[in-house]
Design an enzyme around this catalytic site. Structure first.
Site, PDB file in Angstrom:
ATOM      1  N   SER A 142      55.699  36.401  37.536  1.00  0.00           N
ATOM      2  CA  SER A 142      54.494  36.710  38.299  1.00  0.00           C
ATOM      3  C   SER A 142      54.534  36.017  39.662  1.00  0.00           C
ATOM      4  CB  SER A 142      53.265  36.316  37.483  1.00  0.00           C
ATOM      5  OG  SER A 142      52.084  36.759  38.089  1.00  0.00           O
ATOM      6  N   ASP A 351      46.260  31.511  60.725  1.00  0.00           N
ATOM      7  CA  ASP A 351      47.612  31.097  61.118  1.00  0.00           C
ATOM      8  C   ASP A 351      48.495  30.744  59.919  1.00  0.00           C
ATOM      9  OD1 ASP A 351      46.094  28.866  60.524  1.00  0.00           O
ATOM     10  OD2 ASP A 351      46.952  27.603  62.101  1.00  0.00           O
ATOM     11  N   HIS A 404      52.003  42.702  31.798  1.00  0.00           N
ATOM     12  CA  HIS A 404      52.389  41.648  32.737  1.00  0.00           C
ATOM     13  C   HIS A 404      52.918  40.394  32.040  1.00  0.00           C
ATOM     14  CE1 HIS A 404      52.233  39.653  36.658  1.00  0.00           C
ATOM     15  NE2 HIS A 404      51.667  38.619  36.064  1.00  0.00           N
TER      16      HIS A 404
END
Length: 425
Positions: A142, A351, A404
């Site tokens: 993951s 940023d 998953h």
């Protein structure tokens, strides 16, 4: 390093190093990084290559194995395994609402901004150098796969092979793009859940109605809301999650003095589902794991407005949400409340440094074998395919056999498949 601790077939050794909080300002404090070496007892003196396990999340510690089983059993036939507690997790200078309590919101936000994949990989590099290892392999599950892609982008010379399970991210999609895709996946999981289990929709609607009409508190004293109840849908992304939810729903109500009230067992189960409380990185940096030089601006919350089924109103059917983080969590969840202002500051941070280098990935020479789950609710299949198409020297095993959490469910088989796939590259 300490001597090995032996437990049946496994031998463990703990490793600790200090690393900078901020690699751009080496004097700005340090963190302790913890990792655990694991080797099979028959190979304790063998000169085996190393494999680093990168945990999913973000914000969760590496596994604490107690048996030679699963993917670890397969890996220990070929490797010395290093289980890395990523910075801020487990025994690596853990981050909680308690450890951050003395910092101002601005200090919290600045500090937490250094806990993404870029610095996790830098920590791993310092650890590799500390151990005197020329190259090692990675297994990224993951979010651990996201870290592996960063590793391949900026430190490929340190890697021998890379295995990824359920963790091939888009290297260009924004957080908005990610949630546009995953909300649709969650809708599919909702549909399948309520179709499979007769009466589940009515029970969920009754729970939501009860919460609207009756102030109800979790065992930690937190007011339990419909929004919190809806986040339980994160469980639908793992194998067996739907059945576990159904069984929990069966005991949601208990009769007290002739009245139906939500049971303590159910409320305790709901509290235990809120991993954000004990692992705040999972909440506070979840959208930041996608950000490259732009602000997330609470992407999941904004995109949710386009999906009215997730905005519960009395009289409508409940729909569960998934692996999404919302600003209201930092108002409602008691262990996130002290981090509310920092979370808002991080949501507006623009940023963020680049996480991937497309040019490097396109000329990659490190063998990469990936298990890609076609119906993955957390990592969008289409985006994984797009990334793999530009990642040189890679092969994928694409399957709908697993959800998953396939590595946890059938790890030995999956890792053996990936080993064979990597050897064919």
């Amino acid at each position: 390093m300490q001597d090995f601790i032996k437990n049946n077939e496994l031998c463990f050794r703990n490793i600790n190093i200090n690393v900078p909080v901020d690699y751009e300002q080496i004097i700005d404090g340090t963190l302790s990084i913890f990792a655990r070496e694991v080797v099979h007892k028959s190979n304790i003196d063998a000169d085996l290559p190393w494999l680093v396990y990168l945990q999913g999340g973000p914000g969760f510690a590496a596994p604490r194995p107690d048996a030679n089983s699963g993917w670890l059993k397969a890996a220990l036939k070929h490797y010395r395994v290093l289980l890395l507690d990523q910075r801020g997790t487990g025994a690596s200078s853990a981050i909680t609402h308690q450890t951050l309590a003395s910092k101002s919101p601005q200090q919290q936000a600045e500090y937490l901004s250094h806990f993404r994949a870029d610095n996790i990989v830098r920590d791993a590099e310092l650890l590799r150098q500390h151990l005197g290892i020329k190259q090692w392999a990675l297994l990224g599950q993951s979010f651990g796969g996201f870290c592996a892609l960063h590793y391949l982008s900026f430190y490929p010379q340190s890697l021998s092979k890379v295995f990824i399970t359920g963790g091939i991210p888009s290297i260009t999609a924004t957080a908005d793009d990610v949630y546009q895709a995953t909300y649709k996946r969650v809708a599919d999981k909702n549909k399948a859940f309520f179709k499979r289990f007769a009466g589940a929709q009515q029970q969920c609607n009754a729970i939501a109605k009860y919460l609207i009409e009756n102030p109800t508190y979790l065992p930690n004293g937190q007011l339990f809301t419909v929004e919190q109840f809806q986040t339980w849908g994160i469980t639908l992304g793992g194998a067996g999650g739907d059945l576990a939810m159904y069984y929990t729903l069966e005991g949601a109500f208990v009769e007290v003095e002739g009245q139906q009230v939500l049971s303590y067992d159910f409320l305790n189960a709901m509290l235990n589902q809120q991993s954000y409380q004990t692992n705040p990185i999972y909440a506070i940096l979840h959208e930041a794991i996608y950000c490259q030089q732009y602000a997330s601006e609470w992407a999941a919350d904004r995109i949710r407005q386009h999906y009215p089924q997730y905005q519960y109103q009395v009289g409508n059917d409940v729909s569960f949400t998934g692996e999404m983080v919302y600003p209201w969590m930092f108002d409602q969840m008691v262990c996130l409340q002290p981090l509310r202002d920092a979370a808002h500051l991080l949501a507006t941070k623009e940023d963020w440094s680049p996480l991937y280098c497309a040019q490097q990935l396109a000329k990659n020479t490190v063998p990469v074998a990936a298990a890609v789950y076609v119906e993955d609710m957390y990592v969008e299949y289409r985006y994984s395919c797009e990334t793999l198409a530009l990642l040189a020297n890679s092969k994928s095993w694409q399957t709908n056999q697993y959800e998953h959490n396939g590595l946890r469910v059938d790890g030995e088989h999956i890792f053996e498949q990936l080993m064979a796939l990597a050897d064919s590259i």
